[in-house]
Design an enzyme around this catalytic site. Sequence first.
Site, PDB file in Angstrom:
ATOM      1  N   ASN A   1     -12.940  -3.552   2.113  1.00 35.24           N
ATOM      2  CA  ASN A   1     -13.941  -2.490   2.180  1.00 35.24           C
ATOM      3  C   ASN A   1     -14.849  -2.542   0.953  1.00 35.24           C
ATOM      4  OD1 ASN A   1     -12.812  -1.344   4.587  1.00 35.24           O
ATOM      5  ND2 ASN A   1     -11.185  -0.444   3.347  1.00 35.24           N
TER       6      ASN A   1
ATOM      7  N   GLU B   1     -12.392   3.225  -1.268  1.00 40.46           N
ATOM      8  CA  GLU B   1     -11.888   4.346  -2.081  1.00 40.46           C
ATOM      9  C   GLU B   1     -11.654   3.930  -3.527  1.00 40.46           C
ATOM     10  OE1 GLU B   1      -8.293   5.835  -0.309  1.00 40.46           O
ATOM     11  OE2 GLU B   1      -9.247   6.007   1.656  1.00 40.46           O
ATOM     12  N   VAL B   2     -11.049   2.770  -3.713  1.00 42.14           N
ATOM     13  CA  VAL B   2     -10.688   2.326  -5.066  1.00 42.14           C
ATOM     14  C   VAL B   2     -11.675   1.237  -5.492  1.00 42.14           C
ATOM     15  CG1 VAL B   2      -8.900   1.300  -6.500  1.00 42.14           C
ATOM     16  CG2 VAL B   2      -8.248   2.847  -4.633  1.00 42.14           C
TER      17      VAL B   2
ATOM     18  N   HIS C   1     -10.135  -5.520  -3.657  1.00 44.45           N
ATOM     19  CA  HIS C   1      -8.832  -5.788  -3.036  1.00 44.45           C
ATOM     20  C   HIS C   1      -9.035  -6.106  -1.575  1.00 44.45           C
ATOM     21  CE1 HIS C   1      -9.740  -1.493  -2.727  1.00 44.45           C
ATOM     22  NE2 HIS C   1      -9.089  -1.492  -1.562  1.00 44.45           N
TER      23      HIS C   1
ATOM     24  N   ASP D   1       0.851  -1.194   0.000  1.00 47.78           N
ATOM     25  CA  ASP D   1       0.000   0.000   0.000  1.00 47.78           C
ATOM     26  C   ASP D   1       0.890   1.249   0.000  1.00 47.78           C
ATOM     27  OD1 ASP D   1      -3.218   0.518   0.989  1.00 47.78           O
ATOM     28  OD2 ASP D   1      -1.807   2.199   1.118  1.00 47.78           O
TER      29      ASP D   1
ATOM     30  N   HIS E   1      -6.916  -5.840   2.105  1.00 47.26           N
ATOM     31  CA  HIS E   1      -5.768  -5.292   2.830  1.00 47.26           C
ATOM     32  C   HIS E   1      -5.276  -6.376   3.791  1.00 47.26           C
ATOM     33  CE1 HIS E   1      -6.831  -0.875   2.134  1.00 47.26           C
ATOM     34  NE2 HIS E   1      -7.963  -1.480   1.812  1.00 47.26           N
TER      35      HIS E   1
END
Length: 126
Positions: free
Chosen positions: A97, A105-106, A110, A35, A112
């Site tokens: 998320n 956000e993206v 994905h 990240d 984390h």
Amino acid sequence: MPYKYDDQNIFAKILRGEIPNDTVVETEHTLAFNDIGPKAPVHVLVVPKGSYVNHDHFHSRATDAEILDFVRVTARIIADKGLAPGAGGSGYRVIGNAGPHGLQEVPHYHLHILGGRPLGAMVPDA
Ligand code: AMP
């Protein structure tokens, strides 16, 4: 309503090689990279190469091969970083998320992987 995938998102650009990344693992179906704004000593993003928006989209639409590869890469990074409690590590957190409540956000799926320090409460109190 079906998901619409925005192919101009930053991870799509990374996957096309238009933006550099700090690769941790790359396989046929999955790319994992550090990240850019790490929240812990280990903060790796695991990204499927296919055009999926989030967890439910990926797991309802991806092939078994894509899903298996993604899950195995995630486990491999946890092991390689020495985080697995079953192998003497101090533990980790995996976060995905999604949507407005998840503060994603993206808009490319994905996970984390966070570790290397105590990570505090899972979710702040409201
Ligand atoms: P999320 O809120 O789950 O969508 O998280 C997006 C994550 O992507 C954040 O932790 C960002 O720091 C990270 N990020 C954004 N741009 C980049 C980039 N170019 N390379 C690596 N990580 C990035």
